[in-house]
Design an enzyme around this catalytic site. Sequence first.
Site, PDB file in Angstrom:
ATOM      1  N   ARG A 110       0.853  -1.200   0.000  1.00 20.82           N
ATOM      2  CA  ARG A 110       0.000   0.000   0.000  1.00 20.82           C
ATOM      3  C   ARG A 110       0.882   1.242   0.000  1.00 20.82           C
ATOM      4  NH1 ARG A 110      -1.317   1.798   4.560  1.00 20.82           N
ATOM      5  NH2 ARG A 110      -1.987  -0.175   5.475  1.00 20.82           N
ATOM      6  N   TYR A 125     -18.163  15.641 -15.173  1.00 21.00           N
ATOM      7  CA  TYR A 125     -18.427  14.201 -15.177  1.00 21.00           C
ATOM      8  C   TYR A 125     -19.417  13.893 -14.045  1.00 21.00           C
ATOM      9  CZ  TYR A 125     -17.528   9.269 -14.306  1.00 21.00           C
ATOM     10  OH  TYR A 125     -17.666   7.930 -14.081  1.00 21.00           O
ATOM     11  N   ASP A 171      -9.160  18.306 -14.646  1.00 22.19           N
ATOM     12  CA  ASP A 171      -9.405  16.910 -15.033  1.00 22.19           C
ATOM     13  C   ASP A 171      -9.087  16.812 -16.527  1.00 22.19           C
ATOM     14  OD1 ASP A 171     -10.523  14.496 -15.929  1.00 22.19           O
ATOM     15  OD2 ASP A 171     -12.117  14.533 -14.426  1.00 22.19           O
ATOM     16  N   LYS A 220      -9.549   5.653 -19.064  1.00 24.45           N
ATOM     17  CA  LYS A 220      -9.969   6.129 -20.382  1.00 24.45           C
ATOM     18  C   LYS A 220      -8.785   6.107 -21.356  1.00 24.45           C
ATOM     19  CE  LYS A 220     -13.689   6.705 -17.894  1.00 24.45           C
ATOM     20  NZ  LYS A 220     -14.021   7.961 -17.231  1.00 24.45           N
TER      21      LYS A 220
HETATM   22  C1  LIG Z   1     -14.542   8.396 -15.985  1.00 20.75           C
HETATM   23  C2  LIG Z   1     -14.214   9.764 -15.540  1.00 20.75           C
HETATM   24  C3  LIG Z   1     -13.892  10.032 -14.208  1.00 20.75           C
HETATM   25  C4  LIG Z   1     -13.956   8.974 -13.120  1.00 20.75           C
HETATM   26  O1  LIG Z   1     -12.995   7.993 -13.273  1.00 20.75           O
HETATM   27  P1  LIG Z   1     -13.188   6.460 -12.816  1.00 20.75           P
HETATM   28  O2  LIG Z   1     -11.923   5.828 -13.241  1.00 20.75           O
HETATM   29  O3  LIG Z   1     -14.404   5.940 -13.520  1.00 20.75           O
HETATM   30  O4  LIG Z   1     -13.387   6.484 -11.339  1.00 20.75           O
HETATM   31  C5  LIG Z   1     -13.529  11.321 -13.866  1.00 20.75           C
HETATM   32  N1  LIG Z   1     -13.509  12.306 -14.788  1.00 20.75           N
HETATM   33  C6  LIG Z   1     -13.832  12.100 -16.077  1.00 20.75           C
HETATM   34  C7  LIG Z   1     -13.795  13.226 -17.050  1.00 20.75           C
HETATM   35  C8  LIG Z   1     -14.199  10.823 -16.493  1.00 20.75           C
HETATM   36  O5  LIG Z   1     -14.534  10.623 -17.778  1.00 20.75           O
END
Ligand SMILES: *Cc1c(COP(=O)(O)O)cnc(C)c1O
Length: 380
Positions: A49, A102, A175, A200
Amino acid sequence: MTYGFDTLAIHAGQAPEARTGAVVPPIYQTSTYAQDAVGSPREGYEYSRSGNPTRDALQECLAALEGGRRALAFASGLAAEDTLLRTVCRPGDHVVIPDDAYGGTYRLFARVAERWGVSWTAAKVSDVEAVRAAVEPGRTKIIWTETPTNPLLGIADIAALSSLAHDAGALLVVDNTFASPYLQQPIAHGADVVVHSTTKYIGGHSDVVGGALIVADAGLGDELAYHQNAMGAINGPFDAWLTLRGVKTLGVRMDRHCDNAERIADYLSRHSAVAQVIYPGLPDHPGHETAAKQMRRFGGMISFRAAGGEQRAVEICNRAKVFVLAESLGGVESLIEHPGQMTHASAAGSPLEVPADLVRLSVGIETVDDLLADLEQALG
Ligand SMILES: *Cc1c(COP(=O)(O)O)cnc(C)c1O
């Protein structure tokens, strides 16, 4: 010697392993490490961890790709966001969030953080004056932005928001999931923290869930690392390995995502079943010039509004074949979805509610003619 993006994606944090010369960082699938004597862990590794060499390799690579001082890899994008929020904010603090964030980010602020005394205001991040008006002097600790936003692909001016945040004594958090570091490096434009859902584009193959924080400042990096260990939502060794495997090809994948998306945006803008195409690469997009200033290209995400309303939008989603009907984005395969009933259902009835006739495409890297033919039959 500074290396180019693709060289860093393939080599940063990924030197051949010392003992065998293994070219690919091994998956250190271990929870603990033998120590040579009490108090002498080897190279600082004592428990996975707190530290794991596979995760360290990914973190080093991500820091290099974003031009940050330090990166931390988490179990998911939301785990990264939660850790950031709870490291930076205390009860009584305030954050400004995008009015089309999101859905899961919105839920984290509105349904979780609020109960712990952190309040929020949603503002249109493409409008600097609207963000300025949402700041509560002395209380606002974070200006949170996505650019492009999800799912309306609004463009925030990162440099302008960073001076606004810094004047207010707040951090600018970007983000960068939709753009990926190949297309946009927010730290170079003044951002303090970059957030990723590595699920993603960075992972890129729809086979792993993960998240990351990349910071410009070493002190904040230390605080976040402390909380990463204290709160525990770490990226596991196999997940880190899959993500590293994916990120090596980020540059070539993004170029193909962009090529295909440009063709599809152009096709959709001429189709009578489409009322409006939202793609930052189109000259009529209100954020086009800002996007051109801070992005290398315009990305693989397209949203459009169906002529004929929600029912038509849902039919288009149901009829697509090559475009898989699914949530998420950024993988090699094309996906289609209805944000109002799928990814953004949790924002219904809130200031972040999305139009009911909206369809979102994550344009993959398949043969573009097959994607165009599929849309042709789905639009009917
Ligand atoms: C999918 C997504 C998240 C969240 O991420 P996870 O890996 O699903 O927890 C945050 N911001 C954006 C823009 C996303 O597309």
